[in-house]
Design an enzyme around this catalytic site. Structure first.
Site, PDB file in Angstrom:
ATOM      1  N   CYS A  52      96.702 109.622  21.378  1.00  0.00           N
ATOM      2  CA  CYS A  52      96.668 108.217  20.988  1.00  0.00           C
ATOM      3  C   CYS A  52      97.684 107.961  19.874  1.00  0.00           C
ATOM      4  O   CYS A  52      97.801 108.742  18.933  1.00  0.00           O
ATOM      5  CB  CYS A  52      95.311 107.739  20.496  1.00  0.00           C
ATOM      6  SG  CYS A  52      94.039 107.871  21.739  1.00  0.00           S
TER       7      CYS A  52
ATOM      8  N   ARG B 125     102.128 110.539  22.801  1.00  0.00           N
ATOM      9  CA  ARG B 125     100.797 110.850  22.258  1.00  0.00           C
ATOM     10  C   ARG B 125      99.672 110.436  23.213  1.00  0.00           C
ATOM     11  O   ARG B 125      98.505 110.712  22.968  1.00  0.00           O
ATOM     12  CB  ARG B 125     100.594 110.119  20.923  1.00  0.00           C
ATOM     13  CG  ARG B 125     101.555 110.545  19.853  1.00  0.00           C
ATOM     14  CD  ARG B 125     101.316 109.762  18.579  1.00  0.00           C
ATOM     15  NE  ARG B 125     100.087 110.151  17.944  1.00  0.00           N
ATOM     16  CZ  ARG B 125      99.963 111.112  17.045  1.00  0.00           C
ATOM     17  NH1 ARG B 125     101.028 111.795  16.684  1.00  0.00           N
ATOM     18  NH2 ARG B 125      98.798 111.394  16.512  1.00  0.00           N
TER      19      ARG B 125
ATOM     20  N   TRP C 104      95.166 108.037  24.982  1.00  0.00           N
ATOM     21  CA  TRP C 104      94.872 109.240  25.760  1.00  0.00           C
ATOM     22  C   TRP C 104      93.356 109.317  25.762  1.00  0.00           C
ATOM     23  O   TRP C 104      92.739 109.586  24.735  1.00  0.00           O
ATOM     24  CB  TRP C 104      95.493 110.456  25.076  1.00  0.00           C
ATOM     25  CG  TRP C 104      95.334 111.730  25.845  1.00  0.00           C
ATOM     26  CD1 TRP C 104      96.140 112.173  26.859  1.00  0.00           C
ATOM     27  CD2 TRP C 104      94.328 112.723  25.675  1.00  0.00           C
ATOM     28  NE1 TRP C 104      95.677 113.376  27.328  1.00  0.00           N
ATOM     29  CE2 TRP C 104      94.563 113.749  26.626  1.00  0.00           C
ATOM     30  CE3 TRP C 104      93.226 112.868  24.834  1.00  0.00           C
ATOM     31  CZ2 TRP C 104      93.769 114.872  26.743  1.00  0.00           C
ATOM     32  CZ3 TRP C 104      92.427 114.007  24.941  1.00  0.00           C
ATOM     33  CH2 TRP C 104      92.707 114.989  25.889  1.00  0.00           C
TER      34      TRP C 104
ATOM     35  N   ASN D 273      92.675 106.347  16.512  1.00  0.00           N
ATOM     36  CA  ASN D 273      93.083 107.641  17.044  1.00  0.00           C
ATOM     37  C   ASN D 273      92.086 108.652  16.498  1.00  0.00           C
ATOM     38  O   ASN D 273      91.916 108.740  15.290  1.00  0.00           O
ATOM     39  CB  ASN D 273      94.509 107.962  16.563  1.00  0.00           C
ATOM     40  CG  ASN D 273      94.923 109.386  16.869  1.00  0.00           C
ATOM     41  OD1 ASN D 273      94.441 109.980  17.829  1.00  0.00           O
ATOM     42  ND2 ASN D 273      95.799 109.931  16.052  1.00  0.00           N
ATOM     43  N   GLY D 274      91.417 109.398  17.389  1.00  0.00           N
ATOM     44  CA  GLY D 274      90.443 110.380  16.914  1.00  0.00           C
ATOM     45  C   GLY D 274      89.205 110.333  17.786  1.00  0.00           C
ATOM     46  O   GLY D 274      89.252 109.877  18.933  1.00  0.00           O
TER      47      GLY D 274
ATOM     48  N   GLU E 130     103.397 131.799  29.088  1.00  0.00           N
ATOM     49  CA  GLU E 130     104.080 130.550  28.752  1.00  0.00           C
ATOM     50  C   GLU E 130     104.789 129.965  29.981  1.00  0.00           C
ATOM     51  O   GLU E 130     104.721 128.756  30.222  1.00  0.00           O
ATOM     52  CB  GLU E 130     105.076 130.813  27.596  1.00  0.00           C
ATOM     53  CG  GLU E 130     106.125 129.747  27.328  1.00  0.00           C
ATOM     54  CD  GLU E 130     105.566 128.389  26.896  1.00  0.00           C
ATOM     55  OE1 GLU E 130     104.344 128.271  26.697  1.00  0.00           O
ATOM     56  OE2 GLU E 130     106.367 127.448  26.794  1.00  0.00           O
TER      57      GLU E 130
ATOM     58  N   LYS F  18     103.810 126.348  31.499  1.00  0.00           N
ATOM     59  CA  LYS F  18     104.785 125.255  31.612  1.00  0.00           C
ATOM     60  C   LYS F  18     104.862 124.748  33.036  1.00  0.00           C
ATOM     61  O   LYS F  18     104.926 123.554  33.274  1.00  0.00           O
ATOM     62  CB  LYS F  18     106.145 125.776  31.138  1.00  0.00           C
ATOM     63  CG  LYS F  18     106.985 124.814  30.421  1.00  0.00           C
ATOM     64  CD  LYS F  18     106.752 124.618  28.949  1.00  0.00           C
ATOM     65  CE  LYS F  18     105.387 124.694  28.404  1.00  0.00           C
ATOM     66  NZ  LYS F  18     105.367 124.754  26.957  1.00  0.00           N
TER      67      LYS F  18
ATOM     68  N   GLU G 281     101.660 122.675  33.927  1.00  0.00           N
ATOM     69  CA  GLU G 281     101.498 121.365  33.280  1.00  0.00           C
ATOM     70  C   GLU G 281     102.583 120.377  33.696  1.00  0.00           C
ATOM     71  O   GLU G 281     102.311 119.199  33.872  1.00  0.00           O
ATOM     72  CB  GLU G 281     101.383 121.476  31.753  1.00  0.00           C
ATOM     73  CG  GLU G 281     102.611 121.949  31.036  1.00  0.00           C
ATOM     74  CD  GLU G 281     102.425 122.024  29.527  1.00  0.00           C
ATOM     75  OE1 GLU G 281     101.713 121.202  28.947  1.00  0.00           O
ATOM     76  OE2 GLU G 281     103.029 122.916  28.917  1.00  0.00           O
TER      77      GLU G 281
ATOM     78  N   HIS H 298      94.738 145.248  39.257  1.00  0.00           N
ATOM     79  CA  HIS H 298      93.300 145.233  38.979  1.00  0.00           C
ATOM     80  C   HIS H 298      92.635 143.956  39.506  1.00  0.00           C
ATOM     81  O   HIS H 298      91.545 143.604  39.053  1.00  0.00           O
ATOM     82  CB  HIS H 298      93.058 145.373  37.474  1.00  0.00           C
ATOM     83  CG  HIS H 298      93.529 146.702  36.953  1.00  0.00           C
ATOM     84  ND1 HIS H 298      92.889 147.876  37.255  1.00  0.00           N
ATOM     85  CD2 HIS H 298      94.603 147.023  36.201  1.00  0.00           C
ATOM     86  CE1 HIS H 298      93.544 148.874  36.685  1.00  0.00           C
ATOM     87  NE2 HIS H 298      94.592 148.384  36.047  1.00  0.00           N
TER      88      HIS H 298
ATOM     89  N   LYS I 227     100.744 114.900  23.607  1.00  0.00           N
ATOM     90  CA  LYS I 227     101.484 115.887  22.834  1.00  0.00           C
ATOM     91  C   LYS I 227     100.686 116.471  21.681  1.00  0.00           C
ATOM     92  O   LYS I 227     100.678 117.664  21.470  1.00  0.00           O
ATOM     93  CB  LYS I 227     102.778 115.293  22.313  1.00  0.00           C
ATOM     94  CG  LYS I 227     103.593 116.320  21.545  1.00  0.00           C
ATOM     95  CD  LYS I 227     104.991 116.401  22.016  1.00  0.00           C
ATOM     96  CE  LYS I 227     105.751 117.551  21.420  1.00  0.00           C
ATOM     97  NZ  LYS I 227     105.745 118.710  22.323  1.00  0.00           N
TER      98      LYS I 227
HETATM   99  C1  F6R Z   1     102.247 123.218  26.105  1.00  0.00           C
HETATM  100  C2  F6R Z   1     101.906 122.479  24.907  1.00  0.00           C
HETATM  101  C3  F6R Z   1     100.581 122.717  24.272  1.00  0.00           C
HETATM  102  C4  F6R Z   1     100.763 122.845  22.749  1.00  0.00           C
HETATM  103  C5  F6R Z   1      99.397 122.915  22.059  1.00  0.00           C
HETATM  104  C6  F6R Z   1      99.536 123.112  20.565  1.00  0.00           C
HETATM  105  O1  F6R Z   1     103.501 122.857  26.578  1.00  0.00           O
HETATM  106  O2  F6R Z   1     102.673 121.690  24.436  1.00  0.00           O
HETATM  107  O3  F6R Z   1      99.953 123.834  24.804  1.00  0.00           O
HETATM  108  O4  F6R Z   1     101.521 123.978  22.491  1.00  0.00           O
HETATM  109  O5  F6R Z   1      98.689 121.734  22.308  1.00  0.00           O
HETATM  110  O6  F6R Z   1     100.236 122.072  19.975  1.00  0.00           O
HETATM  111  P1  F6R Z   1     100.804 122.204  18.509  1.00  0.00           P
HETATM  112  O7  F6R Z   1     101.876 123.231  18.550  1.00  0.00           O
HETATM  113  O8  F6R Z   1     101.318 120.849  18.171  1.00  0.00           O
HETATM  114  O9  F6R Z   1      99.665 122.637  17.645  1.00  0.00           O
END
Ligand code: F6R
Length: 603
Positions: free
Chosen positions: A2, A27, A74, A100-101, A475, A479, A482, A499, A598
């Site tokens: 948000c 956000r 969001w 936001n929250g 990772e 990626k 998502e 396994h 984000k």
């Molecule tokens: C994946 C991604 C999330 C963030 C996670 C932590 O692409 O962006 O998994 O890495 O939400 O976010 P931060 O680094 O802002 O604490």
């Protein structure tokens, strides 16, 4: 999670709110809304979808009024629809509020307020703020907000306007970011400076439990607060010729490595100079154990750090998922330090882990990108990434930067222990070459795009890696799932495939093998052969000049040779690109993947 924007001044508020809110779309982008107050009328609009899709139409709307608030959502409580979009309002549509929250006790409050005769028009937790403020309103908005907040449990950043106490916006925060941008005769309110840097660089961040009142003439916060100067360039918030922020940010990888090491290496003396840790050195030198915490990609960076720190700095290191940390009742003491890794510096779970560690007297350190963010402020000491604004929802360049700084931290801590000058120097020399090597990886972008096209017909992927590149398998898979969310992907440790996961493999299930020429290459080659004998299709990431691998796998992306501990910094770049191009190939919005936001400021 948000985004909030507000404006109060002499100009028409709506165009400012529209252009600023668009910058916060990362956000949240389920729905959005605006409230603008004019002398005797008001404008309220709520829509489902992304604000960017409405921007042109909104800019043509004729709307008077120099005071307004807006929100991009969001969803947490209540499904995505217009009623649940913010701003929310009280029974008589006199109080308008964006939030936001998350309000943890919203159910009890809602029932109580309904019992007192209040009528709710949404399913959100947020709406309880409006009715509580309505309940306590006696002519002064900030007083009513103060009373209302006494009943709220949870975290929030709110901006409120009342038609009965006009000419002001009241703000309050607890555990969620909000700042006031200052300019001549006008104020901008935002969850993040990115929203307002084209209007002002001077901001004041609100702290927990603060209530601020902003009028066109002045602002009032109980505590005298310093004005911070935002030194980002406006171009950082623009795509600069790239079709998407995610691509732009992946292409910034060489530059962020350069920025991370700039001024922080004394190669001759084999020392890494991390000024942000200076004030903690006395305690840091005594620690016997390090816990690294973070969420998602940041946690995977921590896992690479664990390998680096144990191998080279000889510090027992563990990585903890931040969301589990405080519930697990961790054993902490003054000989332990907690390193929290977070791009945004606002991730609620990571912030709570920091608070838990502080409560137990543990030294807390931050590895954070966003200057002045909550984690940066609340940790005892830390290092900034200096990676610039990351707008794409998926973390890419920030991950590369986190790995680079973890390598510096390894040298910094290792040299205080028994790391030799030769090793220290060697790591730093190799680090200094990385920006050039990362550029070479990116030169293969067209080839990686072709591979993404070729592999876009598959629905499932496994990513395999070992040792330093096991977290890179995690990772790479994260990626892909998502960004190209129509595809499922899992990261597996090379030694684990036999396994269980091997049962999944057949010709329709490609495996991405991260197999640089390092100390575990032979082991990875065994895993590759196991996959091959099940007819699995293999895309490998390997070190230049490894000709043998071409015979074992279907496709290879080469990365230049570097120190084993630094290979993740290079091997992850093609995987980021692969995910981005595959997402585009599937027609998806790679900057705003489905269901994600984000910065996750709720638990
Ligand atoms: C994946 C991604 C999330 C963030 C996670 C932590 O692409 O962006 O998994 O890495 O939400 O976010 P931060 O680094 O802002 O604490």
């Amino acid at each position: 999670m948000c985004g909030i924007v507000g404006y109060i001044g002499k100009k028409p508020a709506l165009p400012i709110l529209v252009s600023s809110l668009r910058r916060l779309e990362y956000r949240g982008y389920d729905s959005f809304g605006f409230f603008v107050l004019n002398r005797d009328s008001h404008f309220l609009l709520k829509k489902v979808g992304k604000i960017s899709e409405w921007e042109e139409k909104l800019l043509k709307v004729s709307c008077q009024g120099n005071l307004g608030i807006s929100h991009t959502r969001w969803a947490t409580t209540g499904e995505v629809n217009e009623q649940n979009a913010h701003p929310h309002f009280d029974c008589n549509k006199e109080i308008f509020l964006v939030h936001n929250g998350i309000v943890e006790n919203h159910q009890q409050l809602r029932e109580k307020l309904i019992g007192e005769g209040h009528k709710f028009s949404s399913e959100t937790d947020t709406e309880v703020f409006c009715h509580l403020i309505e309940k306590y309103f006696q002519g002064n908005l900030e007083e009513a907000v103060r009373e209302a907040l006494k009943e709220i449990k949870g975290n929030y950043a709110i901006a409120v306007i009342s038609r009965k106490d006009p000419n002001k916006i009241v703000l309050a925060t607890f555990g969620a970011p909000l700042l006031v941008g200052l300019s001549d005769g006008e104020y901008f309110i935002a969850s993040d400076p990115a929203a307002i840097i084209s209007y002002t660089r001077q901001v004041i961040s609100l702290d927990d439990n603060e209530i601020a009142v902003v009028t066109p003439q002045n602002h009032f916060i109980l505590k005298e607060k310093p004005i911070e100067q935002i030194d980002w360039e406006i171009k950082e918030a623009q795509k600069e010729g790239f079709s998407h922020f995610m691509l732009k940010e992946i292409f910034e990888s060489p530059a962020v490595i350069q920025e991370a090491i700039r001024g922080r290496m004394d190669i001759e003396r084999g020392l890494a100079v991390l000024g942000g840790l200076d004030q903690a050195w006395e305690r840091l030198e005594k620690i016997e154990r390090l816990i690294i915490t973070g969420c998602g990609t940041a946690r995977y960076a921590g896992m690479v750090g664990e390998y680096m720190l144990e191998e080279y700095a000889k510090i027992p290191t563990e990585v903890e998922v931040a969301s589990e940390f405080r519930y697990r009742k961790p054993l902490l003491d003054e000989k332990t330090a907690l390193l929290a890794i977070s791009q945004s510096g606002e991730t609620a779970d990571t912030l709570e882990a920091v608070r838990e560690a502080k409560r137990k007297g543990t030294l807390t350190l931050g590895l954070v990108n966003r200057v002045g963010s909550s984690i940066a402020r609340e940790t005892d000491a830390g290092v900034y990434n200096r990676a610039g604004l990351e707008i794409g929802v998926a973390a890419t360049k920030s991950f590369v930067s986190q790995l680079t700084i973890l390598a510096l931290l390894t040298v910094s801590l290792g040299r205080k222990k028994d790391m030799s000058l030769v090793i220290g120097k060697r790591i730093l020399e190799e680090l200094s070459k990385l920006p050039q090597l990362a550029k070479r990886v990116l030169e293969q972008a067209d080839y990686i795009k072709e591979l993404a096209q070729k592999y876009s017909e598959y629905k499932n992927f496994i990513y395999l890696g070992r040792k330093y590149n096991y977290p890179i398998a995690l990772e790479g898979a994260l990626k892909l799932k998502e960004i190209a969310w129509k595809v499922h992907a899992e990261g597996v440790c090379g030694g684990e495939i036999k396994h269980g996961p091997i049962a999944l493999l057949d010709e329709d299930f490609p495996v991405v093998c991260i197999a640089p020429s390092d100390s575990v290459y032979e082991k990875m080659r065994n895993a590759i052969e196991e996959v091959k004998s099940r007819n699995g299709k293999i895309l490998a990431v390997a070190t230049e000049n490894n000709e043998e691998i071409k015979k074992l796998v279907d496709d290879v992306i080469y990365i230049p040779k570097t120190l084993e501990m630094l290979t993740p910094i290079l091997s992850v770049i093609p995987l980021h690109l692969f995910a981005a191009y595959l997402g585009l190939e599937l027609g998806l919005d790679i900057d705003k993947p489905r269901n994600l936001a984000k910065s996750v400021t709720v638990e």
